[in-house]
Design a protein around this motif. Structure first.
Motif, PDB file in Angstrom:
ATOM      1  N   ASN A   1     -49.730 -39.994   2.172  1.00  0.00           N
ATOM      2  CA  ASN A   1     -49.582 -40.834   0.978  1.00  0.00           C
ATOM      3  C   ASN A   1     -49.637 -40.033  -0.312  1.00  0.00           C
ATOM      4  OD1 ASN A   1     -49.323 -43.248   2.399  1.00  0.00           O
ATOM      5  ND2 ASN A   1     -51.530 -43.476   2.573  1.00  0.00           N
ATOM      6  N   LEU A   2     -49.854 -38.728  -0.224  1.00  0.00           N
ATOM      7  CA  LEU A   2     -49.939 -37.896  -1.446  1.00  0.00           C
ATOM      8  C   LEU A   2     -48.589 -37.735  -2.097  1.00  0.00           C
ATOM      9  CD1 LEU A   2     -52.420 -35.093  -0.371  1.00  0.00           C
ATOM     10  CD2 LEU A   2     -52.874 -37.079  -1.775  1.00  0.00           C
ATOM     11  N   ILE A  30     -48.247 -45.816  16.557  1.00  0.00           N
ATOM     12  CA  ILE A  30     -47.275 -45.981  15.483  1.00  0.00           C
ATOM     13  C   ILE A  30     -46.525 -44.662  15.341  1.00  0.00           C
ATOM     14  CG2 ILE A  30     -48.531 -47.742  14.190  1.00  0.00           C
ATOM     15  CD1 ILE A  30     -49.393 -45.444  12.247  1.00  0.00           C
ATOM     16  N   LYS A  31     -45.320 -44.767  14.829  1.00  0.00           N
ATOM     17  CA  LYS A  31     -44.524 -43.570  14.546  1.00  0.00           C
ATOM     18  C   LYS A  31     -44.363 -43.501  13.035  1.00  0.00           C
ATOM     19  CE  LYS A  31     -40.006 -43.403  15.325  1.00  0.00           C
ATOM     20  NZ  LYS A  31     -38.703 -43.276  16.029  1.00  0.00           N
ATOM     21  N   THR A  32     -44.669 -42.341  12.495  1.00  0.00           N
ATOM     22  CA  THR A  32     -44.526 -42.109  11.062  1.00  0.00           C
ATOM     23  C   THR A  32     -43.984 -40.698  10.883  1.00  0.00           C
ATOM     24  OG1 THR A  32     -45.656 -42.287   8.923  1.00  0.00           O
ATOM     25  CG2 THR A  32     -46.922 -41.312  10.737  1.00  0.00           C
ATOM     26  N   GLN A  33     -43.779 -40.301   9.642  1.00  0.00           N
ATOM     27  CA  GLN A  33     -43.270 -38.955   9.399  1.00  0.00           C
ATOM     28  C   GLN A  33     -44.399 -38.020   8.997  1.00  0.00           C
ATOM     29  OE1 GLN A  33     -40.253 -39.865   6.474  1.00  0.00           O
ATOM     30  NE2 GLN A  33     -38.667 -39.830   8.036  1.00  0.00           N
ATOM     31  N   ARG A  34     -44.240 -36.773   9.384  1.00  0.00           N
ATOM     32  CA  ARG A  34     -45.212 -35.753   8.995  1.00  0.00           C
ATOM     33  C   ARG A  34     -45.163 -35.601   7.477  1.00  0.00           C
ATOM     34  NH1 ARG A  34     -47.993 -31.629  11.280  1.00  0.00           N
ATOM     35  NH2 ARG A  34     -47.053 -31.675  13.314  1.00  0.00           N
ATOM     36  N   PRO A  35     -46.313 -35.581   6.817  1.00  0.00           N
ATOM     37  CA  PRO A  35     -46.328 -35.512   5.357  1.00  0.00           C
ATOM     38  C   PRO A  35     -45.652 -34.256   4.788  1.00  0.00           C
ATOM     39  CG  PRO A  35     -48.567 -35.670   6.238  1.00  0.00           C
ATOM     40  CD  PRO A  35     -47.627 -35.683   7.393  1.00  0.00           C
ATOM     41  N   ARG A  64     -60.437 -40.950  14.587  1.00  0.00           N
ATOM     42  CA  ARG A  64     -60.335 -41.733  13.346  1.00  0.00           C
ATOM     43  C   ARG A  64     -60.408 -40.825  12.116  1.00  0.00           C
ATOM     44  NH1 ARG A  64     -60.260 -47.088  14.092  1.00  0.00           N
ATOM     45  NH2 ARG A  64     -61.245 -47.984  15.931  1.00  0.00           N
ATOM     46  N   GLU A  65     -61.257 -39.804  12.157  1.00  0.00           N
ATOM     47  CA  GLU A  65     -61.343 -38.857  11.035  1.00  0.00           C
ATOM     48  C   GLU A  65     -60.023 -38.113  10.873  1.00  0.00           C
ATOM     49  OE1 GLU A  65     -64.753 -36.496  12.100  1.00  0.00           O
ATOM     50  OE2 GLU A  65     -66.165 -38.063  11.460  1.00  0.00           O
ATOM     51  N   THR A 122     -57.333 -38.455   7.643  1.00  0.00           N
ATOM     52  CA  THR A 122     -56.825 -37.284   6.928  1.00  0.00           C
ATOM     53  C   THR A 122     -55.300 -37.247   6.970  1.00  0.00           C
ATOM     54  OG1 THR A 122     -58.822 -36.039   7.461  1.00  0.00           O
ATOM     55  CG2 THR A 122     -56.889 -34.757   6.833  1.00  0.00           C
ATOM     56  N   THR A 123     -54.740 -37.503   8.137  1.00  0.00           N
ATOM     57  CA  THR A 123     -53.283 -37.493   8.296  1.00  0.00           C
ATOM     58  C   THR A 123     -52.636 -38.555   7.408  1.00  0.00           C
ATOM     59  OG1 THR A 123     -53.457 -36.668  10.551  1.00  0.00           O
ATOM     60  CG2 THR A 123     -51.391 -37.739   9.947  1.00  0.00           C
TER      61      THR A 123
END
Length: 148
Positions: free
Chosen positions: A147-148, A67-72, A136-137, A141-142
């Motif tokens: 989501n913060l 999946i592609k998402t954005q860096r928090p 998975r860990e 965390t990522t």
């Protein structure tokens, strides 16, 4: 763009997606080396061209391996993360590494031969489980941080 398959053979279908020289390398880089940004991949020893990298990441995303998402902490930077489908390739990567260790070391003596290879030789199932668990860990965390 839907994936084209040559026939209904499961082996051939898998190779239609994963059979070029970059797809499993990218998955390996994510799972074992912790690469997750476009820049990370471009700095790898394998030296994949950026246009090829872009195409392969897009295909891996289309078939659900990543999946592609954005860096928090930086919404301008995309993160590429393995899905469960991508993590299911871990045993395949471990088998390839074991095969390479057993069959290619004589013609490529520079193949890595450290503690991780000793662990893989001793218990490939436990080695695979450690890889997947660590990933998975990291993933949890990522995703939690995003989501913060």
């Amino acid at each position: 763009m839907p994936q084209d398959f040559r026939c209904n053979c499961p082996f051939t279908s898998a190779l239609d997606v994963l059979g070029d020289k970059w797809m499993l390398v990218i998955v390996k880089q994510m799972l074992i080396e912790g690469k997750e940004t476009f820049k990370d991949f471009t700095k790898s020893d394998e030296a994949i061209a950026t246009n090829i990298l872009s195409a392969k990441l897009k295909l891996l995303e289309e078939v659900g391996i990543i999946i592609k998402t954005q860096r928090p902490d930086n919404k301008k930077t995309n993160l590429y993360l393995l899905t469960d489908k991508g993590l299911a390739l871990a045993p395949v990567l471990v088998e390839l590494a074991k095969w390479s260790d057993s069959n290619l070391r004589d013609i490529n003596p520079t193949i890595v031969n450290g503690e991780e290879m000793k662990f893989l030789r001793t218990d490939k199932s436990a080695f695979t489980n450690v890889l997947v668990t660590k990933y998975r860990e990291k993933l949890a965390t990522t995703l939690y941080n995003s989501n913060l």
